[in-house]
Write an enzyme that holds these catalytic residues in place. Structure first.
Site, short mmCIF file in Angstrom:
data_model
loop_
_atom_site.label_atom_id
_atom_site.label_comp_id
_atom_site.label_asym_id
_atom_site.label_seq_id
_atom_site.Cartn_x
_atom_site.Cartn_y
_atom_site.Cartn_z
N TYR A 178 22.19 12.85 25.08
CA TYR A 178 21.57 11.40 24.29
C TYR A 178 22.58 10.19 24.07
O TYR A 178 22.55 9.37 24.14
CB TYR A 178 20.81 12.06 23.64
N LYS A 185 19.76 4.56 17.96
CA LYS A 185 18.44 5.35 17.58
C LYS A 185 19.04 5.45 15.49
O LYS A 185 17.20 5.92 15.12
CB LYS A 185 17.79 6.65 17.83
O1 0WD Z 1 10.86 11.82 25.63
C1 0WD Z 1 10.79 10.45 25.84
N1 0WD Z 1 10.09 10.48 26.34
C2 0WD Z 1 10.77 10.60 23.92
C3 0WD Z 1 11.24 8.73 23.94
C4 0WD Z 1 11.24 11.26 23.15
C5 0WD Z 1 11.38 10.68 22.12
C6 0WD Z 1 11.88 9.09 21.71
N2 0WD Z 1 11.23 8.44 22.78
C7 0WD Z 1 11.33 6.83 22.56
C8 0WD Z 1 11.87 5.58 23.92
O2 0WD Z 1 13.38 6.13 23.35
C9 0WD Z 1 11.18 4.42 23.66
O3 0WD Z 1 12.09 4.25 22.62
O4 0WD Z 1 9.86 6.44 23.26
C10 0WD Z 1 9.97 4.97 23.02
C11 0WD Z 1 9.31 4.57 24.88
O5 0WD Z 1 9.64 6.00 25.71
P1 0WD Z 1 9.12 6.40 26.95
O6 0WD Z 1 7.28 6.48 27.15
O7 0WD Z 1 9.40 7.47 27.33
O8 0WD Z 1 9.35 5.79 28.33
P2 0WD Z 1 8.57 4.89 28.85
O9 0WD Z 1 7.41 4.84 29.60
O10 0WD Z 1 9.90 4.40 30.14
O11 0WD Z 1 9.12 3.38 27.98
C12 0WD Z 1 9.75 2.36 27.92
C13 0WD Z 1 9.16 1.21 27.76
C14 0WD Z 1 10.67 1.13 29.54
O12 0WD Z 1 9.82 1.53 30.38
P3 0WD Z 1 10.87 1.21 31.94
O13 0WD Z 1 10.35 2.92 32.00
O14 0WD Z 1 10.45 0.60 32.22
O15 0WD Z 1 12.16 1.59 31.08
O16 0WD Z 1 10.43 0.74 27.52
C15 0WD Z 1 10.25 -0.86 28.45
C16 0WD Z 1 9.69 -0.89 28.76
O17 0WD Z 1 8.71 -0.65 29.67
N3 0WD Z 1 11.20 -2.00 28.36
C17 0WD Z 1 10.96 -3.42 27.85
N4 0WD Z 1 10.14 -3.47 27.33
C18 0WD Z 1 10.50 -5.13 27.60
N5 0WD Z 1 11.93 -5.42 27.82
C19 0WD Z 1 12.59 -3.15 27.88
C20 0WD Z 1 12.47 -5.03 27.31
N6 0WD Z 1 13.89 -5.14 27.95
N7 0WD Z 1 13.58 -2.69 28.15
C21 0WD Z 1 12.55 -1.49 28.82
#
Ligand code: 0WD
Length: 277
Positions: A178, A185
């Protein structure tokens, strides 16, 4: 329950304060940041907000991603004028999104922050080797953007409100691979506590939500993620992996009046993994 309240009076009182179980978010206005696709945690949350009666506004990252998330916006009943561009690294875009909310809704009840990013080289290296630029970028996108969201939401949460962000167990314990996202975080969770203390008097609650590992696009950037999921399924007391639907329902509870005296604390949605991790 106050002594003088009869059960009938209590039930009438509760029903007055909290709309029915399916109307728990009836009439609420929710802004959702972080829907990248239909596997996104933010998408699971937006679905639950809608199921409980909220109206949803939604952001997309940029013109390239807009067409991919447009069908999700339609499925969520997002009005076209409330489907907004927001890359938090572009000066003014987050503020502009809140300006549109103010113009169309005049208020906001729920703001969900479900975004994170760290440059690949920094995410895949040791924390000790993390670059200054990489650290600042990860902190800006994954942590400070939530603080800015709180600043812009505050004046719109005229009837109180709820600010929710997504964190992970790696903030509290060292989780292999991580890396830099751990301290990022941890900063996010500490920031949420201070925001909860500062905004509580205005009836604004702040919740870090900490899901167990879920196979999403952002997660695919974490090294050894499949092993992490296997370990979670084996060791979590409930021996279960978490879905975006599970996170959505629990997050909708936090957004509802059923959680009206909860704020500031990280809520784990991980089948209990963090108590044995
Ligand atoms: O296991 C997991 N997936 C976990 C995720 C476990 C615990 C927490 N999280 C958290 C992540 O750290 C994040 O804070 O949940 C949150 C959402 O993550 P997610 O749903 O797992 O991942 P995803 O569907 O990729 O959404 C994150 C999004 C980005 O998607 P992509 O796939 O394009 O990286 O964050 C957005 C983007 O849509 N993002 C931004 N939005 C605005 N401005 C930016 C930015 N600069 N960069 C990324």
């Amino acid at each position: 329950m106050q002594d003088e309240l009869s059960p009938e009076a209590y039930f009438a009182n509760v029903r007055k304060e909290i709309e029915g179980p399916y109307g728990a978010l009836e009439g609420k206005k929710a802004l959702v940041l972080g829907i990248a696709n239909n596997q996104s945690i933010a998408y699971g949350c937006a679905l639950a907000f809608r199921a409980f009666g909220a109206e949803v506004a939604m952001t997309y990252l940029n013109e390239k991603t807009k067409k991919y998330t447009e069908p999700l916006a339609e499925a969520l009943g997002v009005r076209p004028e409330l489907y907004l561009p927001c890359d938090v690294t572009i000066e003014g875009q987050l503020e502009a999104a809140f300006d549109v909310i103010a113009q169309h809704w005049g208020k906001l009840d729920i703001a969900l922050h479900s975004i994170a990013f760290a440059p690949r080289d920094d995410l895949h290296g040791r924390v000790v080797d993390c670059s200054r630029e990489g650290f600042l970028t990860a902190m800006d996108i994954s942590c400070h953007s939530f603080i800015r969201m709180a600043r812009f939401a505050e004046p719109l949460m005229t009837d109180g409100g709820v600010l929710i962000t997504m964190t992970y167990y790696g903030a509290e314990r060292v989780v292999e691979h991580y890396n830099v996202m751990g301290p990022v975080k941890a900063a996010l969770e500490a920031s949420a506590r201070y925001l909860a203390a500062e905004l509580g008097p205005k009836g604004i609650r702040v919740h870090p939500v900490s899901p167990g590992p879920i196979k999403t696009r952002a997660a695919s950037g974490i090294g050894g993620f499949d092993e992490l999921m296997e370990k979670a399924a084996e060791r979590a007391p409930q021996r279960a992996l978490v879905s975006i639907e599970d996170v959505g329902l629990a997050t909708a509870f936090l957004a509802s009046d059923y959680a009206k005296l909860i704020t500031g604390d990280t809520m784990y949605i991980d089948g209990g993994y963090h108590i044995v991790g």
